[in-house]
Design an enzyme around this catalytic site. Structure first.
Site, PDB file in Angstrom:
ATOM      1  N   SER A  57       0.616  -1.234   0.027  1.00 41.74           N
ATOM      2  CA  SER A  57       0.241  -0.116   0.046  1.00 41.74           C
ATOM      3  C   SER A  57       0.701   1.325   0.044  1.00 41.74           C
ATOM      4  O   SER A  57       1.591   1.683   0.972  1.00 41.74           O
ATOM      5  CB  SER A  57      -0.963   0.048   1.300  1.00 41.74           C
ATOM      6  OG  SER A  57      -1.909  -1.111   1.245  1.00 41.74           O
ATOM      7  N   HIS A  62      -3.418   0.350  -4.468  1.00 43.77           N
ATOM      8  CA  HIS A  62      -2.972  -1.090  -5.278  1.00 43.77           C
ATOM      9  C   HIS A  62      -3.247  -0.653  -6.536  1.00 43.77           C
ATOM     10  O   HIS A  62      -4.323  -0.933  -7.184  1.00 43.77           O
ATOM     11  CB  HIS A  62      -3.690  -2.342  -4.447  1.00 43.77           C
ATOM     12  CG  HIS A  62      -3.642  -2.154  -2.981  1.00 43.77           C
ATOM     13  ND1 HIS A  62      -2.527  -2.515  -2.520  1.00 43.77           N
ATOM     14  CD2 HIS A  62      -4.118  -1.630  -1.932  1.00 43.77           C
ATOM     15  CE1 HIS A  62      -2.426  -2.505  -1.150  1.00 43.77           C
ATOM     16  NE2 HIS A  62      -3.652  -1.857  -0.876  1.00 43.77           N
ATOM     17  N   HIS A  94      -5.653  -9.002  -1.450  1.00 41.81           N
ATOM     18  CA  HIS A  94      -5.704  -9.442   0.090  1.00 41.81           C
ATOM     19  C   HIS A  94      -6.725 -10.239   0.349  1.00 41.81           C
ATOM     20  O   HIS A  94      -7.907 -10.421  -0.242  1.00 41.81           O
ATOM     21  CB  HIS A  94      -5.777  -7.812   0.813  1.00 41.81           C
ATOM     22  CG  HIS A  94      -4.974  -6.827   0.488  1.00 41.81           C
ATOM     23  ND1 HIS A  94      -4.797  -6.041  -0.578  1.00 41.81           N
ATOM     24  CD2 HIS A  94      -3.932  -6.544   1.283  1.00 41.81           C
ATOM     25  CE1 HIS A  94      -3.656  -5.087  -0.452  1.00 41.81           C
ATOM     26  NE2 HIS A  94      -3.250  -5.543   0.634  1.00 41.81           N
ATOM     27  N   TYR A 135      -8.507  -9.974   2.907  1.00 39.02           N
ATOM     28  CA  TYR A 135      -9.730  -9.469   3.319  1.00 39.02           C
ATOM     29  C   TYR A 135     -10.914  -8.790   2.006  1.00 39.02           C
ATOM     30  O   TYR A 135     -11.968  -8.462   2.170  1.00 39.02           O
ATOM     31  CB  TYR A 135      -9.444  -8.240   4.347  1.00 39.02           C
ATOM     32  CG  TYR A 135      -8.587  -7.062   3.531  1.00 39.02           C
ATOM     33  CD1 TYR A 135      -9.127  -6.129   2.425  1.00 39.02           C
ATOM     34  CD2 TYR A 135      -7.282  -6.980   4.008  1.00 39.02           C
ATOM     35  CE1 TYR A 135      -8.261  -4.980   2.180  1.00 39.02           C
ATOM     36  CE2 TYR A 135      -6.273  -5.891   3.539  1.00 39.02           C
ATOM     37  CZ  TYR A 135      -7.116  -5.018   2.542  1.00 39.02           C
ATOM     38  OH  TYR A 135      -6.331  -4.010   2.008  1.00 39.02           O
ATOM     39  N   GLU A 136     -10.198  -8.932   1.002  1.00 38.74           N
ATOM     40  CA  GLU A 136     -10.980  -8.529  -0.369  1.00 38.74           C
ATOM     41  C   GLU A 136     -12.027  -9.494  -0.434  1.00 38.74           C
ATOM     42  O   GLU A 136     -13.307  -9.105  -0.952  1.00 38.74           O
ATOM     43  CB  GLU A 136     -10.227  -8.240  -1.428  1.00 38.74           C
ATOM     44  CG  GLU A 136      -9.353  -7.092  -1.467  1.00 38.74           C
ATOM     45  CD  GLU A 136      -8.424  -7.031  -2.611  1.00 38.74           C
ATOM     46  OE1 GLU A 136      -8.863  -6.654  -3.591  1.00 38.74           O
ATOM     47  OE2 GLU A 136      -7.202  -7.069  -2.377  1.00 38.74           O
ATOM     48  N   ALA A 184       2.681  -2.109   4.138  1.00 40.60           N
ATOM     49  CA  ALA A 184       2.558  -0.997   5.047  1.00 40.60           C
ATOM     50  C   ALA A 184       2.067  -1.803   6.229  1.00 40.60           C
ATOM     51  O   ALA A 184       1.437  -2.692   6.403  1.00 40.60           O
ATOM     52  CB  ALA A 184       1.347   0.036   4.431  1.00 40.60           C
ATOM     53  N   MET A 232      -2.105  -6.670   7.384  1.00 38.00           N
ATOM     54  CA  MET A 232      -3.160  -7.494   6.753  1.00 38.00           C
ATOM     55  C   MET A 232      -2.755  -8.011   5.364  1.00 38.00           C
ATOM     56  O   MET A 232      -3.471  -8.490   4.392  1.00 38.00           O
ATOM     57  CB  MET A 232      -4.381  -6.513   6.259  1.00 38.00           C
ATOM     58  CG  MET A 232      -4.822  -5.486   7.527  1.00 38.00           C
ATOM     59  SD  MET A 232      -6.112  -4.616   7.182  1.00 38.00           S
ATOM     60  CE  MET A 232      -5.973  -3.241   8.401  1.00 38.00           C
ATOM     61  N   SER A 233      -1.356  -8.158   5.149  1.00 38.17           N
ATOM     62  CA  SER A 233      -1.008  -8.943   3.872  1.00 38.17           C
ATOM     63  C   SER A 233       0.342  -9.913   4.300  1.00 38.17           C
ATOM     64  O   SER A 233       0.661 -10.124   5.246  1.00 38.17           O
ATOM     65  CB  SER A 233      -0.507  -7.867   2.949  1.00 38.17           C
ATOM     66  OG  SER A 233       0.344  -7.288   3.325  1.00 38.17           O
ATOM     67  N   ASN A 286       2.007   3.598  10.978  1.00 39.54           N
ATOM     68  CA  ASN A 286       1.244   4.367  12.080  1.00 39.54           C
ATOM     69  C   ASN A 286       1.962   3.475  13.476  1.00 39.54           C
ATOM     70  O   ASN A 286       2.386   2.213  13.196  1.00 39.54           O
ATOM     71  CB  ASN A 286      -0.170   4.054  11.939  1.00 39.54           C
ATOM     72  CG  ASN A 286      -0.589   2.826  11.669  1.00 39.54           C
ATOM     73  OD1 ASN A 286      -0.367   2.274  10.482  1.00 39.54           O
ATOM     74  ND2 ASN A 286      -1.022   1.918  12.714  1.00 39.54           N
ATOM     75  N   HIS A 309      -7.119   3.891   6.625  1.00 44.39           N
ATOM     76  CA  HIS A 309      -6.323   3.594   5.300  1.00 44.39           C
ATOM     77  C   HIS A 309      -5.860   4.953   4.582  1.00 44.39           C
ATOM     78  O   HIS A 309      -4.953   4.756   3.834  1.00 44.39           O
ATOM     79  CB  HIS A 309      -7.643   3.111   4.384  1.00 44.39           C
ATOM     80  CG  HIS A 309      -6.899   2.361   3.067  1.00 44.39           C
ATOM     81  ND1 HIS A 309      -5.588   1.435   3.261  1.00 44.39           N
ATOM     82  CD2 HIS A 309      -6.975   2.315   1.819  1.00 44.39           C
ATOM     83  CE1 HIS A 309      -5.253   1.251   2.031  1.00 44.39           C
ATOM     84  NE2 HIS A 309      -6.077   1.743   1.168  1.00 44.39           N
TER      85      HIS A 309
HETATM   86  N1  HPA Z   1      -3.034  -2.692  11.260  1.00 43.74           N
HETATM   87  C1  HPA Z   1      -3.034  -3.664  10.451  1.00 43.74           C
HETATM   88  N2  HPA Z   1      -2.596  -3.138   9.386  1.00 43.74           N
HETATM   89  C2  HPA Z   1      -2.052  -2.148   9.021  1.00 43.74           C
HETATM   90  C3  HPA Z   1      -1.555  -1.113  10.124  1.00 43.74           C
HETATM   91  C4  HPA Z   1      -2.129  -1.462  11.160  1.00 43.74           C
HETATM   92  O1  HPA Z   1      -1.995  -0.806  12.323  1.00 43.74           O
HETATM   93  N3  HPA Z   1      -0.972  -0.012   9.317  1.00 43.74           N
HETATM   94  C5  HPA Z   1      -0.781  -0.349   8.040  1.00 43.74           C
HETATM   95  N4  HPA Z   1      -1.429  -1.637   7.789  1.00 43.74           N
END
Ligand code: HPA
Length: 268
Positions: free
Chosen positions: A25, A56, A78, A80-81, A108, A203-204, A227, A239
């Site tokens: 991402s 993406h 992903h 989650y998609e 990310a 998440m990936s 973050n 996001h």
């Molecule tokens: N959690 C999960 N996935 C992420 C995060 C997070 O804090 N930041 C970027 N992708």
């Protein structure tokens, strides 16, 4: 599969990359640095994911990066998609089919360590799969029992660490914990993750690492911290923040990868 391999081989017009990069991402900027590039939208490649997540792009770019032939996947599917952990399997099979032997994944991630703030880059040494999913569920052969004791290739990791040193980029190291997403974690989940030994959450990547090992590819992965994880800083996660912050660490990652490509193992 054979159709996609033949098609891609033809479109690569004699390019024979051994190394592929998957960009996470907001990390797609690296593709602009690819010289002598051929760009192929995933839509033109049978089996490649049609990703709908913003940030993406969904383009395969092949060319030279820092003087080395590479194949870059800008955009990934992903879990989650669509709830399909194996969504990247056809694409990775095609890569293996055209002769890719090593895969470097980027993503990310949220940091669990105050001393690894947004903008940091972390080399993934190991992971925890907290999703309950595996891309190999349903694989009916004994090949599905893939060993994960040394999933993250030591040779690639060492080369990445050396490249970071030479490029003057601070490279943290740690354990990445895969949550299914797409919702972010709760503060309680983050406390649990820390207790279980995670340094970053995302998440990936983990499904691709499992698939890469299944396909016999060497694999390494780096997280760009966008973050501090849930509960560690004021405000809600989003996001938008991921996309806005990814280029900060992304620049460091690009520098590190360029150095790695200049100096890294000759067989790549
Ligand atoms: N959690 C999960 N996935 C992420 C995060 C997070 O804090 N930041 C970027 N992708």
């Amino acid at each position: 599969m054979k159709e996609a391999v033949d098609l891609l081989t033809k479109r690569l017009s004699g390019r024979t990359p051994r190394l592929a990069l998957v960009l996470g991402s907001g990390l797609g900027g690296l593709v602009d640095a690819v010289a002598d590039a051929v760009r192929i939208p995933y839509a033109e490649l049978p089996g490649f994911p049609q990703s709908g997540v913003t940030g993406h792009a969904g383009t395969l770019v092949a060319g030279n990066l820092a003087g080395r032939p590479v194949l870059v996947l800008a955009g990934r599917a992903h879990y989650y998609e669509h709830g399909d952990a194996a969504a990247m399997r056809p694409a990775l099979e095609v890569l293996a089919g055209i002769g890719i032997t090593s895969l470097i994944l980027t993503n990310a991630a949220g940091s669990l360590k105050a001393e690894m703030p947004p903008g940091s880059v972390m080399l993934i040494e190991d992971h925890i799969n907290f999703s309950g999913a595996s891309p190999l569920i349903g694989e009916s052969t004994d090949r599905s029992f893939v060993g994960m004791s040394e999933a993250y290739d030591l040779g690639l990791r060492t080369a990445l660490e050396q490249a970071a040193g030479k490029a003057g980029v601070t490279l943290h190291k740690g354990v990445y914990m895969w949550f299914s997403g797409p919702n972010f974690e709760t503060p309680a989940e983050i406390r649990m993750a820390r207790t279980l030994g995670a340094d970053a959450v995302g998440m990936s990547t983990v499904p691709e690492v499992i698939l890469a090992r299944f396909l016999g590819l060497r694999v390494a992965a780096c997280s760009v911290v966008t973050n501090l994880a849930a509960g560690m800083a004021a405000g809600e996660l989003s996001h938008e923040e991921t996309k806005d912050m990814a280029p900060v660490g992304g620049e460091k990652l690009a520098k590190l990868l360029a150095q790695f490509l200049r100096d890294g193992p000759a067989e790549l």
